[in-house]
Write a protein that holds these residues in place. Structure first.
Motif, PDB file in Angstrom:
ATOM      1  N   LYS A  59      51.276  29.270  48.337  1.00  0.00           N
ATOM      2  CA  LYS A  59      52.071  30.311  48.971  1.00  0.00           C
ATOM      3  C   LYS A  59      51.394  30.936  50.184  1.00  0.00           C
ATOM      4  CE  LYS A  59      55.883  30.392  46.632  1.00  0.00           C
ATOM      5  NZ  LYS A  59      57.150  30.062  47.296  1.00  0.00           N
ATOM      6  N   ASP A  60      50.092  30.802  50.304  1.00  0.00           N
ATOM      7  CA  ASP A  60      49.417  31.425  51.431  1.00  0.00           C
ATOM      8  C   ASP A  60      48.448  30.444  52.078  1.00  0.00           C
ATOM      9  OD1 ASP A  60      46.514  31.874  50.494  1.00  0.00           O
ATOM     10  OD2 ASP A  60      47.670  32.729  48.852  1.00  0.00           O
ATOM     11  N   GLU A  61      47.988  30.804  53.233  1.00  0.00           N
ATOM     12  CA  GLU A  61      47.121  29.936  54.026  1.00  0.00           C
ATOM     13  C   GLU A  61      45.821  29.611  53.317  1.00  0.00           C
ATOM     14  OE1 GLU A  61      45.019  31.065  57.981  1.00  0.00           O
ATOM     15  OE2 GLU A  61      47.081  30.546  58.534  1.00  0.00           O
ATOM     16  N   ALA A  62      45.289  30.570  52.548  1.00  0.00           N
ATOM     17  CA  ALA A  62      44.022  30.365  51.853  1.00  0.00           C
ATOM     18  C   ALA A  62      44.184  29.674  50.506  1.00  0.00           C
ATOM     19  CB  ALA A  62      43.319  31.714  51.653  1.00  0.00           C
ATOM     20  N   ASN A  63      45.436  29.466  50.073  1.00  0.00           N
ATOM     21  CA  ASN A  63      45.727  28.826  48.783  1.00  0.00           C
ATOM     22  C   ASN A  63      45.102  29.597  47.621  1.00  0.00           C
ATOM     23  OD1 ASN A  63      47.312  26.833  47.671  1.00  0.00           O
ATOM     24  ND2 ASN A  63      45.761  25.246  47.769  1.00  0.00           N
ATOM     25  N   CYS A  64      45.226  30.917  47.665  1.00  0.00           N
ATOM     26  CA  CYS A  64      44.671  31.779  46.617  1.00  0.00           C
ATOM     27  C   CYS A  64      45.644  31.887  45.446  1.00  0.00           C
ATOM     28  CB  CYS A  64      44.407  33.183  47.178  1.00  0.00           C
ATOM     29  SG  CYS A  64      42.951  33.292  48.243  1.00  0.00           S
ATOM     30  N   ALA A  65      45.129  32.249  44.263  1.00  0.00           N
ATOM     31  CA  ALA A  65      43.715  32.517  44.011  1.00  0.00           C
ATOM     32  C   ALA A  65      43.085  31.387  43.201  1.00  0.00           C
ATOM     33  CB  ALA A  65      43.572  33.838  43.252  1.00  0.00           C
ATOM     34  N   GLU A  66      43.857  30.293  43.000  1.00  0.00           N
ATOM     35  CA  GLU A  66      43.312  29.162  42.242  1.00  0.00           C
ATOM     36  C   GLU A  66      42.278  28.384  43.046  1.00  0.00           C
ATOM     37  OE1 GLU A  66      45.076  25.106  40.143  1.00  0.00           O
ATOM     38  OE2 GLU A  66      46.209  26.983  40.052  1.00  0.00           O
ATOM     39  N   TYR A  67      42.541  28.237  44.351  1.00  0.00           N
ATOM     40  CA  TYR A  67      41.698  27.366  45.159  1.00  0.00           C
ATOM     41  C   TYR A  67      40.885  28.100  46.222  1.00  0.00           C
ATOM     42  CZ  TYR A  67      44.215  23.433  43.110  1.00  0.00           C
ATOM     43  OH  TYR A  67      44.730  22.522  42.228  1.00  0.00           O
ATOM     44  N   CYS A  68      40.905  29.416  46.258  1.00  0.00           N
ATOM     45  CA  CYS A  68      40.121  30.137  47.267  1.00  0.00           C
ATOM     46  C   CYS A  68      38.901  30.781  46.622  1.00  0.00           C
ATOM     47  CB  CYS A  68      40.975  31.189  47.984  1.00  0.00           C
ATOM     48  SG  CYS A  68      41.447  32.606  46.973  1.00  0.00           S
ATOM     49  N   LYS A  69      37.895  31.035  47.430  1.00  0.00           N
ATOM     50  CA  LYS A  69      36.620  31.562  46.945  1.00  0.00           C
ATOM     51  C   LYS A  69      36.669  33.094  46.920  1.00  0.00           C
ATOM     52  CE  LYS A  69      33.844  27.666  48.627  1.00  0.00           C
ATOM     53  NZ  LYS A  69      34.979  26.831  49.108  1.00  0.00           N
ATOM     54  N   SER A  70      37.310  33.640  45.918  1.00  0.00           N
ATOM     55  CA  SER A  70      37.373  35.095  45.775  1.00  0.00           C
ATOM     56  C   SER A  70      36.057  35.631  45.217  1.00  0.00           C
ATOM     57  CB  SER A  70      38.531  35.489  44.856  1.00  0.00           C
ATOM     58  OG  SER A  70      38.394  34.871  43.588  1.00  0.00           O
ATOM     59  N   GLU A  71      35.831  36.919  45.414  1.00  0.00           N
ATOM     60  CA  GLU A  71      34.626  37.562  44.876  1.00  0.00           C
ATOM     61  C   GLU A  71      35.044  38.701  43.945  1.00  0.00           C
ATOM     62  OE1 GLU A  71      34.282  36.631  49.315  1.00  0.00           O
ATOM     63  OE2 GLU A  71      35.165  38.387  48.318  1.00  0.00           O
ATOM     64  N   ASN A  72      34.364  38.809  42.825  1.00  0.00           N
ATOM     65  CA  ASN A  72      34.602  39.913  41.890  1.00  0.00           C
ATOM     66  C   ASN A  72      33.320  40.725  41.783  1.00  0.00           C
ATOM     67  OD1 ASN A  72      37.391  39.335  40.406  1.00  0.00           O
ATOM     68  ND2 ASN A  72      36.382  37.379  40.795  1.00  0.00           N
ATOM     69  N   THR A  73      33.394  41.973  42.221  1.00  0.00           N
ATOM     70  CA  THR A  73      32.203  42.814  42.339  1.00  0.00           C
ATOM     71  C   THR A  73      32.264  43.964  41.347  1.00  0.00           C
ATOM     72  OG1 THR A  73      32.096  42.280  44.705  1.00  0.00           O
ATOM     73  CG2 THR A  73      30.777  44.140  43.933  1.00  0.00           C
ATOM     74  N   TYR A  74      31.160  44.142  40.626  1.00  0.00           N
ATOM     75  CA  TYR A  74      31.062  45.198  39.619  1.00  0.00           C
ATOM     76  C   TYR A  74      29.886  46.108  39.991  1.00  0.00           C
ATOM     77  CZ  TYR A  74      33.502  41.302  37.448  1.00  0.00           C
ATOM     78  OH  TYR A  74      34.341  40.240  37.216  1.00  0.00           O
ATOM     79  N   THR A  75      30.184  47.382  40.164  1.00  0.00           N
ATOM     80  CA  THR A  75      29.162  48.355  40.541  1.00  0.00           C
ATOM     81  C   THR A  75      28.922  49.308  39.373  1.00  0.00           C
ATOM     82  OG1 THR A  75      29.853  48.241  42.859  1.00  0.00           O
ATOM     83  CG2 THR A  75      28.500  50.126  42.207  1.00  0.00           C
ATOM     84  N   PHE A  76      27.650  49.475  39.018  1.00  0.00           N
ATOM     85  CA  PHE A  76      27.273  50.338  37.897  1.00  0.00           C
ATOM     86  C   PHE A  76      26.399  51.475  38.427  1.00  0.00           C
ATOM     87  CE2 PHE A  76      27.685  45.957  36.489  1.00  0.00           C
ATOM     88  CZ  PHE A  76      28.569  46.062  35.429  1.00  0.00           C
ATOM     89  N   ASP A  77      26.909  52.690  38.357  1.00  0.00           N
ATOM     90  CA  ASP A  77      26.146  53.880  38.733  1.00  0.00           C
ATOM     91  C   ASP A  77      25.722  54.595  37.452  1.00  0.00           C
ATOM     92  OD1 ASP A  77      26.344  53.721  41.588  1.00  0.00           O
ATOM     93  OD2 ASP A  77      28.451  54.307  41.406  1.00  0.00           O
ATOM     94  N   VAL A  78      24.422  54.583  37.171  1.00  0.00           N
ATOM     95  CA  VAL A  78      23.881  55.207  35.960  1.00  0.00           C
ATOM     96  C   VAL A  78      23.194  56.505  36.357  1.00  0.00           C
ATOM     97  CG1 VAL A  78      22.416  54.902  33.943  1.00  0.00           C
ATOM     98  CG2 VAL A  78      23.542  52.915  34.990  1.00  0.00           C
ATOM     99  N   THR A  79      23.650  57.609  35.791  1.00  0.00           N
ATOM    100  CA  THR A  79      23.152  58.929  36.180  1.00  0.00           C
ATOM    101  C   THR A  79      22.645  59.689  34.968  1.00  0.00           C
ATOM    102  OG1 THR A  79      24.824  58.995  37.937  1.00  0.00           O
ATOM    103  CG2 THR A  79      23.699  61.059  37.411  1.00  0.00           C
ATOM    104  N   LEU A  80      21.439  60.226  35.071  1.00  0.00           N
ATOM    105  CA  LEU A  80      20.907  61.127  34.042  1.00  0.00           C
ATOM    106  C   LEU A  80      21.120  62.554  34.519  1.00  0.00           C
ATOM    107  CD1 LEU A  80      19.287  61.631  31.422  1.00  0.00           C
ATOM    108  CD2 LEU A  80      17.215  61.538  32.814  1.00  0.00           C
ATOM    109  N   VAL A  81      21.887  63.340  33.751  1.00  0.00           N
ATOM    110  CA  VAL A  81      22.190  64.719  34.135  1.00  0.00           C
ATOM    111  C   VAL A  81      21.574  65.673  33.130  1.00  0.00           C
ATOM    112  CG1 VAL A  81      24.314  64.090  35.312  1.00  0.00           C
ATOM    113  CG2 VAL A  81      24.386  64.659  32.895  1.00  0.00           C
TER     114      VAL A  81
END
Length: 605
Positions: A397-419
């Protein structure tokens, strides 16, 4: 047959007379079905599809309702010969009917005769994937042997769920939990999918997503996806998955109970036609440390002797376009770790309001609330891990042929705070630590990305060899687990040691943010234009994630969950047993929309 070149054949207007002739068609610009229907409508007796230099020859497989003439795929070299010979009067192409595809056999390492599968080319190179797969199969056999050996010493309890049971799309069974979380710190999911009549042609034709869901019989809101697999094109499969981070979805800390287990595809139309044998291996003692897969074993923060106590649901997937829109999707969560005995719910609710107000203050948006969990007795927490199951779907459906054939990135950010403790109505930040983990799919879109993997069922039909985003036909979707590697000051605080211990009124806040992007940016599809396939569907990210809390056996007490804002009634309502929370199965919306007109998955052009 005489033959005629008709180009891409995406539009039947202007076709020459093809009655009784062989249509030679170029690959690309539209679906195979569109080309072949056009050729058949113009009277062609058969068709040859000429592939491109960057696309290998593969099987053309359609039902009689979609294609009424025989069709084959040939290489660009053959197509060039036909093109040059088109105007020579005495050149014909001869087609003969085969009663069945040829069967190729090999002898495996156990001296058994085995079906090799589909060979695209008559070449010894086509046996390489099978050789690689047999090596992997031998490793699995050794691992199963070690589990059986441990069972003789009462280190493993195996629960048999299905025994060669036929499934077309969904099967369920209720089993009895073998013990508690403190008895069994590890879980291995053992699944075998066989072809009903032993031959590959009796297996399901298409690659389907198959998930294993667990639900405690006493709690109808406890449905969880604990493992994910993808069937191959007419092929069997054998999978061993370390699902230890999901153990709290099956066992509890203090009692035995019944567990409802379901193995299911996305919907009833997504048939697989396999015989399923499913076993759950619950491990304890030294065998748990030997058999588990965790990368952090043997390090200073080893979990080899720790027990998972809670598996807290985090995020789900959805349409790739707008995936990170905070007005539509919940992509944030917070875990609050409280001192022992502090279980007043107003503390957690105050935290939730505070976090919601921070996120909602941006441009006055009314965002989806973050998921919030509160756990007390933080001194008994040994580790915290984050487990994800992520696969990309959608193509054509799209130029990049996502999301089966495109190189997507999944980013997880963990902010650990001691209060620190509350002073004058506020908390002071004492320490903050941020870590980022990213999941990428480097082989997505490559020609041989899946064929190069030893854990993929070899020599399938269709486009099995092409690399996908996080999955391959005929393989399990390996869960990815990240451990929060706390700095020493936060680790001492969790253990209740030092002046900043949470036992003295301090708390630890863990904020998790999830984003899925393409080339580092929010995904914005560009239409494929002439390359768009009318059988394709928009890009989806199928994602579920869990935060697992681990406890050491020698710890006094165990971490206790005292507050949870999950499930959110707006986006996370549980439905039936075989279906996970709606947000965690992004294919469902597409499936319901296409169910009536799409009865089988189409081969990619």
């Amino acid at each position: 047959l005489k033959f005629k070149n008709i180009g891409f054949a995406c539009n039947s207007s202007g076709f020459p007379d093809l009655k009784g002739k062989l249509a030679v068609i170029n690959r690309g610009e539209c679906a195979f079905e569109t080309k072949l229907k056009a050729a058949a409508g113009a009277g062609a007796a058969a068709a040859l599809v000429v592939t491109t230099k960057d696309q290998p020859v593969s099987e053309l497989s359609f039902s009689d309702t979609l294609c009424s003439i025989p069709a084959f795929m040939v290489s660009p070299e053959v197509g060039e010969v036909l093109r040059k010979s088109e105007h020579v009067n005495d050149v014909f192409v001869s087609l003969s009917k085969a009663e069945r595809p040829p069967l190729n056999f090999i002898i495996d390492y156990r001296q058994r005769v085995r079906e090799l599968g589909h060979m695209r080319y008559p070449s010894l190179s086509e046996t390489v994937p099978t050789s690689r797969s047999l090596s992997h199969e031998k490793k699995l056999d050794r691992r199963v042997a070690s589990i059986k050996a441990a069972a003789k010493d009462d280190q493993v309890v195996t629960v048999e769920v299905f025994d060669n049971k036929y499934t077309n799309w969904s099967i369920s069974e209720t089993v009895r939990a073998p013990g508690t979380l403190t008895e069994f710190p590890r879980l291995i999911v053992d699944l075998k999918l066989d072809c009903p009549n032993r031959e590959r042609l009796s297996c399901g034709r298409w690659d389907r997503v198959v998930s294993l869901y667990s639900q405690m019989s006493s709690n109808k809101d406890s449905s969880r996806e604990i493992a994910r697999f993808v069937t191959g094109y007419r092929s069997r499969g054998r999978y061993l998955v370390d699902a230890s981070t999901m153990l709290p979805s099956l066992l509890t800390s203090n009692s035995k109970h019944n567990i409802d287990l379901t193995l299911a595809t996305e919907a009833s139309w997504a048939s697989i036609s396999h015989n399923a044998t499913l076993k759950l291996h619950f491990l304890r003692g030294e065998s748990a440390a030997r058999v588990a897969d965790f990368a952090y074993q043997g390090k200073s923060n080893s979990i080899s002797v720790q027990h998972p106590i809670h598996a807290l649901p985090m995020f789900g997937g959805g349409n790739f376009e707008g995936f990170n829109d905070p007005n539509k999707h919940m992509r944030r969560a917070r875990l609050v770790i409280l001192p022992e005995g502090c279980n007043n719910h107003h503390v957690a609710f105050a935290v939730e309001r505070e976090q919601s107000n921070v996120f909602n203050s941006r441009k006055g948006r009314k965002n989806v609330k973050p998921v919030v969990y509160t756990v007390n007795n933080g001194g008994s927490i040994g580790n915290i891990s984050f487990t994800v199951l992520t696969t990309g779907h959608g193509w054509g459906k799209d130029e990049a042929n996502c999301a089966e054939y495109c190189k997507s990135e999944n980013t997880y950010t963990f902010d650990v705070t001691l209060v620190g403790p509350i002073e004058n109505g506020k908390r002071k930040t004492l320490h903050k630590y941020t870590t980022v983990r990213q999941q990428k799919f480097p082989t997505a879109g490559s020609d041989m990305g899946c064929a190069a993997r030893e854990d993929v069922a070899p020599n399938q039909y269709g486009t099995w060899h092409e690399g996908r985003a996080g999955w391959c036909p005929g393989s399990c979707v390996a869960p990815v687990t990240y451990f929060l590697d706390f700095p020493p000051v936060l680790r001492r605080s969790l253990r209740g040691v030092g002046n900043d211990s949470i036992t003295t009124g301090h708390e630890v806040w863990i904020d998790i943010t999830y984003r899925s992007t393409y080339k580092g940016k929010d995904y914005t599809p560009k239409p494929a234009g002439k390359e768009e396939n009318d059988l394709g569907f928009p890009a989806m990210i199928n994602h579920v994630s869990y935060m697992t809390i681990w406890s050491s056996p020698e710890a006094e007490g165990t971490p206790s969950l005292v507050f949870s804002s999950y499930p959110d009634p707006l986006t996370q309502k549980f439905t039936t047993l075989y279906q996970p929370p709606a947000y965690s199965s992004p294919l469902l919306t597409w499936e319901v929309r296409r169910k009536k007109r799409d009865t089988q998955k189409k081969l990619r052009p």
